[in-house]
Motif scaffolding. Structure first.
Motif, mmCIF file in Angstrom:
data_model
loop_
_atom_site.group_PDB
_atom_site.id
_atom_site.type_symbol
_atom_site.label_atom_id
_atom_site.label_comp_id
_atom_site.label_asym_id
_atom_site.label_seq_id
_atom_site.Cartn_x
_atom_site.Cartn_y
_atom_site.Cartn_z
ATOM 1 N N ILE A 61 -0.367 -49.306 -20.217
ATOM 2 C CA ILE A 61 0.698 -48.499 -20.816
ATOM 3 C C ILE A 61 0.175 -47.080 -20.938
ATOM 4 N N TYR A 62 0.663 -46.189 -20.093
ATOM 5 C CA TYR A 62 0.180 -44.805 -20.072
ATOM 6 C C TYR A 62 0.961 -43.962 -21.074
ATOM 7 N N ARG A 63 0.219 -43.114 -21.795
ATOM 8 C CA ARG A 63 0.819 -42.273 -22.825
ATOM 9 C C ARG A 63 0.552 -40.800 -22.514
ATOM 10 N N ASN A 64 1.507 -39.956 -22.910
ATOM 11 C CA ASN A 64 1.349 -38.524 -22.707
ATOM 12 C C ASN A 64 0.431 -37.932 -23.776
ATOM 13 N N LYS A 65 -0.057 -36.765 -23.505
ATOM 14 C CA LYS A 65 -0.917 -36.057 -24.451
ATOM 15 C C LYS A 65 -0.130 -35.674 -25.694
ATOM 16 N N ASP A 66 -0.662 -36.041 -26.867
ATOM 17 C CA ASP A 66 0.008 -35.729 -28.128
ATOM 18 C C ASP A 66 -0.296 -34.282 -28.504
ATOM 19 N N PRO A 67 0.735 -33.435 -28.655
ATOM 20 C CA PRO A 67 0.474 -32.001 -28.925
ATOM 21 C C PRO A 67 -0.199 -31.756 -30.268
ATOM 22 N N GLN A 68 -0.085 -32.672 -31.211
ATOM 23 C CA GLN A 68 -0.667 -32.453 -32.534
ATOM 24 C C GLN A 68 -2.040 -33.103 -32.696
ATOM 25 N N LEU A 69 -2.218 -34.280 -32.096
ATOM 26 C CA LEU A 69 -3.450 -35.026 -32.324
ATOM 27 C C LEU A 69 -4.488 -34.856 -31.226
ATOM 28 N N CYS A 70 -4.054 -34.509 -30.018
ATOM 29 C CA CYS A 70 -4.983 -34.379 -28.896
ATOM 30 C C CYS A 70 -5.454 -32.926 -28.787
ATOM 31 N N HIS A 71 -6.772 -32.709 -28.863
ATOM 32 C CA HIS A 71 -7.345 -31.366 -28.821
ATOM 33 C C HIS A 71 -8.296 -31.207 -27.643
ATOM 34 N N HIS A 72 -7.996 -31.860 -26.542
ATOM 35 C CA HIS A 72 -8.859 -31.797 -25.370
ATOM 36 C C HIS A 72 -8.087 -31.201 -24.205
ATOM 37 N N GLY A 73 -8.760 -31.035 -23.097
ATOM 38 C CA GLY A 73 -8.132 -30.476 -21.922
ATOM 39 C C GLY A 73 -7.158 -31.433 -21.257
ATOM 40 N N LEU A 104 -7.327 -32.880 -18.456
ATOM 41 C CA LEU A 104 -7.945 -33.994 -17.739
ATOM 42 C C LEU A 104 -8.662 -34.972 -18.663
ATOM 43 N N GLY A 105 -8.711 -34.678 -19.945
ATOM 44 C CA GLY A 105 -9.413 -35.536 -20.888
ATOM 45 C C GLY A 105 -8.505 -36.592 -21.499
ATOM 46 N N LYS A 106 -9.142 -37.543 -22.140
ATOM 47 C CA LYS A 106 -8.425 -38.609 -22.841
ATOM 48 C C LYS A 106 -9.109 -38.854 -24.187
ATOM 49 N N CYS A 107 -8.318 -39.239 -25.173
ATOM 50 C CA CYS A 107 -8.851 -39.590 -26.475
ATOM 51 C C CYS A 107 -8.134 -40.846 -26.965
ATOM 52 N N VAL A 108 -8.456 -41.272 -28.191
ATOM 53 C CA VAL A 108 -7.868 -42.503 -28.721
ATOM 54 C C VAL A 108 -6.360 -42.391 -28.894
ATOM 55 N N HIS A 109 -5.835 -41.173 -28.915
ATOM 56 C CA HIS A 109 -4.401 -40.987 -29.132
ATOM 57 C C HIS A 109 -3.595 -40.981 -27.836
ATOM 58 N N CYS A 110 -4.263 -40.870 -26.704
ATOM 59 C CA CYS A 110 -3.525 -40.813 -25.435
ATOM 60 C C CYS A 110 -4.126 -41.709 -24.349
ATOM 61 N N VAL A 111 -5.206 -42.421 -24.662
ATOM 62 C CA VAL A 111 -5.799 -43.301 -23.664
ATOM 63 C C VAL A 111 -4.817 -44.427 -23.343
ATOM 64 N N PRO A 112 -4.749 -44.891 -22.097
ATOM 65 C CA PRO A 112 -3.804 -45.981 -21.765
ATOM 66 C C PRO A 112 -4.091 -47.233 -22.578
ATOM 67 N N LEU A 113 -3.030 -47.917 -22.984
ATOM 68 C CA LEU A 113 -3.133 -49.145 -23.755
ATOM 69 C C LEU A 113 -3.049 -50.352 -22.835
ATOM 70 N N GLU A 114 -3.623 -51.438 -23.277
ATOM 71 C CA GLU A 114 -3.505 -52.687 -22.536
ATOM 72 C C GLU A 114 -2.102 -53.263 -22.714
ATOM 73 N N PRO A 115 -1.612 -54.040 -21.729
ATOM 74 C CA PRO A 115 -0.224 -54.550 -21.823
ATOM 75 C C PRO A 115 -0.019 -55.538 -22.968
ATOM 76 N N PHE A 116 -1.103 -56.048 -23.564
ATOM 77 C CA PHE A 116 -0.965 -57.003 -24.660
ATOM 78 C C PHE A 116 -1.156 -56.344 -26.030
ATOM 79 N N ASP A 117 -1.138 -55.015 -26.095
ATOM 80 C CA ASP A 117 -1.348 -54.316 -27.360
ATOM 81 C C ASP A 117 -0.204 -54.641 -28.339
ATOM 82 N N GLU A 118 -0.528 -55.324 -29.441
ATOM 83 C CA GLU A 118 0.499 -55.803 -30.363
ATOM 84 C C GLU A 118 1.157 -54.662 -31.129
ATOM 85 N N ASP A 119 0.394 -53.635 -31.482
ATOM 86 C CA ASP A 119 0.988 -52.507 -32.209
ATOM 87 C C ASP A 119 2.048 -51.815 -31.365
ATOM 88 N N TYR A 120 1.768 -51.655 -30.067
ATOM 89 C CA TYR A 120 2.758 -51.027 -29.189
ATOM 90 C C TYR A 120 4.018 -51.884 -29.085
#
Length: 581
Positions: free
Chosen positions: A145-157, A159-175
């Motif tokens: 599950i690919y997520r876009n860069k969060d304008p408020q929580l993501c402070h990287h370039g 090409l970077g990824k963080c816990v707020h925009c890294v792809p999720l596994e398809p079995f992620d229960e919170d999602y």
């Protein structure tokens, strides 16, 4: 007794314990291992270490001299001549795309994706199993599950990824819980990714079908009811709500399919049952989801009243399945009505199935389990070659607004096992309750339990006598598309089979009347009717069965479409079918 030791032997198929002594020779130990695992003496090798070092050869040295002590773990690797490449245990290196098994489709053989999330544990795979096309397709998908860069929580370039925009596994229960509406059950392929994920890539994970029967071949005692032991006795079952489902959505291609089915109840007041024919496709609203698309409903011979349904033998059942397969369709489920008219003037129905009564009765759950066992799901991860089922149940019943609603369900794999082994019975006066049979001299039935809360809010385990069937049910969303789709695009209506009670008969007079409405440019359109094609092939006067079996249809149904408008008519002696050009 001090010399007796137990040695553990790890193989691709699991671990077994071998009883031995310190003074026993390595050759004697290898013979015991070969007998326990079913190999010949030259069909395997045993090592002291997982990385294939310290091989134990067939020699006269004792185990004490080889420094093999009580509780030590040895590692068994089958030789190439005695096992397929899909059964060799991986050692120190991770899986690569070159070592992955492949799935054969009807037209070509394709390899699995090299993604670790789609890895199939080779030690339990069954390469000879031909999975459904949708399963082969989803196995090769990334599924993340690919997520876009969060304008408020993501402070990287960018090409970077963080816990707020890294792809999720398809079995992620919170999602899944934050979807609108929330998804209670992950898809079956998301469950497989969860099962085969992790550091070991699911090397020793397997899907086991539940068995409620005594294992055969136990010779240490008399057969049941005179004797039973822990080796042959089936384990007790604790019912749990299934976290995944094999089908995530049911979609009727258009309202006409459902309306024609409901016409029988509207004209007679009696209930009706039918088989759903369609195809399985990807359901993109849920990660790695599967959708059952319904293209037609076949109504088998049945005896129906206002309160009951009874199926009778159908001599055309095999022919209908064969015709559907020629058209690119398969039996995806069954549908039945449970409707009571409330006000005939405005066309309302009673709202009878709700949380205060039941959604599916125990008898309906048993019937659904019976059908699901007949249409099991081919699966490479199961030793039996099958696991669960994609066969769905649809109920046409009254909704909260007193209009006809279509509700979709499946029963859990635990329910399928109880039904297959004849351990579940309905209750006469309480449709929402089932009853686990008790053991008798003819049949041993394992104990069945379920957990519920008592009046103090504590979790308490109860014996399933009786059993609330809500533990066995999995609900599935049933929908109609905004833009109707048509696999069979005829605007005329050929009579539906087995409706003689309504005066709607399928005969050559009806056929002549039906075909007289077509022109030369619309012939393919008018013969694009599932019930007409069934009549042409299965009628007893002049069936088209022989040419149908001898040659493929002129055109094959490949998916829902709009009706073609201009095309030359086919030869009248050949079978008729529809597909885009």
């Amino acid at each position: 007794m001090a010399d007796v030791i137990v040695v553990r032997v790890q193989s691709p198929d699991g671990m077994k314990k071998i009883a031995s002594t310190k003074r026993e020779t390595a050759a004697a130990l290898l013979k015991k291992v070969a007998k326990e695992f079913g190999f010949n003496t030259n069909g395997f090798s045993i090592y002291l270490n997982r990385n294939k070092t310290g091989e134990i050869l067939s020699q006269n040295k004792t185990l004490s001299l080889l420094k093999i002590k009580h509780g030590d773990m040895l590692y068994l690797f089958p030789s190439a001549s005695s096992s397929s490449s899909g059964e060799v245990m991986d050692t120190a290196t991770p899986h690569s795309s070159s070592s992955q098994p492949s799935v054969s489709s009807s037209s070509s053989s394709s390899s699995f994706s090299s993604s670790s999330s789609s890895m199939i544990p080779r030690s339990f795979s069954a390469p000879q199993v031909q999975e459904d096309e949708i399963d082969q397709y989803l196995t090769k998908q990334d599924g993340k599950i690919y997520r876009n860069k969060d304008p408020q929580l993501c402070h990287h370039g960018s090409l970077g990824k963080c816990v707020h925009c890294v792809p999720l596994e398809p079995f992620d229960e919170d999602y899944l819980n934050h979807l609108d509406p929330p998804v209670k059950h992950m898809s079956f392929h998301a469950y497989l990714r969860k099962l085969t994920g992790g550091a070991d890539k699911g090397k020793f994970a397997a899907l086991e079908n539940i068995s409620c029967k005594i294992k055969s071949g136990c010779e240490g005692h008399l057969p049941w009811p005179e004797g039973i032991c822990t080796k042959c006795q089936p384990s007790a079952i604790t019912l749990n709500r299934q976290k995944y489902r094999h089908v995530d959505n049911i979609m009727f291609e258009n309202h006409t399919i459902a309306d024609r089915f409901l016409d029988f109840w509207r004209k007679t007041g009696s209930q009706r049952m039918g088989y759903l024919y369609g195809r399985y496709t990807e359901h993109k609203d849920i990660p790695l989801g599967i959708r059952a698309e319904v293209a037609a409903i076949y109504e088998p011979p049945q005896n129906a009243t206002q309160n009951s349904l009874e199926l009778v033998d159908d001599p055309k059942a095999a022919a209908v399945d064969e015709i559907a397969a020629k058209l690119g369709l398969c039996k995806v489920g069954w549908i039945f009505t449970d409707l009571l008219s409330e006000d005939t003037r405005i066309g309302t129905v009673r709202f009878t199935r709700n949380h205060d009564s039941h959604y599916l009765s125990a008898e309906e759950c048993i019937t659904a389990g019976y059908f699901q066992n007949l249409h099991s799901n081919p699966c490479r991860l199961s030793r039996d070659g099958h696991f669960g089922s994609k066969f769905v149940t649809v109920v046409a019943t009254g909704g909260p607004d007193n209009q006809v609603h279509f509700e979709g369900y499946q029963v859990s794999n635990q329910c399928m096992a109880l039904v297959r082994d004849e351990c579940l019975l309905p209750c006469r006066d309480a449709p929402e309750l089932g009853f686990a049979k008790e053991s008798c001299s003819e049949q041993y039935v394992p104990d069945v339990f379920f957990k519920d809360k008592d009046k103090f809010g504590n979790d308490v385990t109860f014996l399933a006598r009786p059993l609330p069937v809500e533990y066995l049910i999995i609900d599935i969303t049933t929908t109609f598309p905004k833009d109707p789709q048509y696999t069979f695009c005829s605007t005329q209506r050929f009579p539906i089979e087995n409706r003689d009670i309504l005066g709607e008969t399928q005969d050559f007079h009806t056929l002549a009347t039906y075909l007289s409405q077509c022109t030369s440019t619309a012939f393919l359109d008018i013969v694009s009717d599932f019930h007409l094609l069934l009549f042409l092939v299965t009628n007893e006067v002049m069936p088209l069965r022989a040419p149908w079996a001898g040659s493929p249809p002129a055109l094959r149904v490949t998916g829902p479409r709009a009706a073609p408008r201009s095309r030359p008519p086919p030869r009248p002696c050949g079978p008729a079918s529809t597909a885009p050009s």
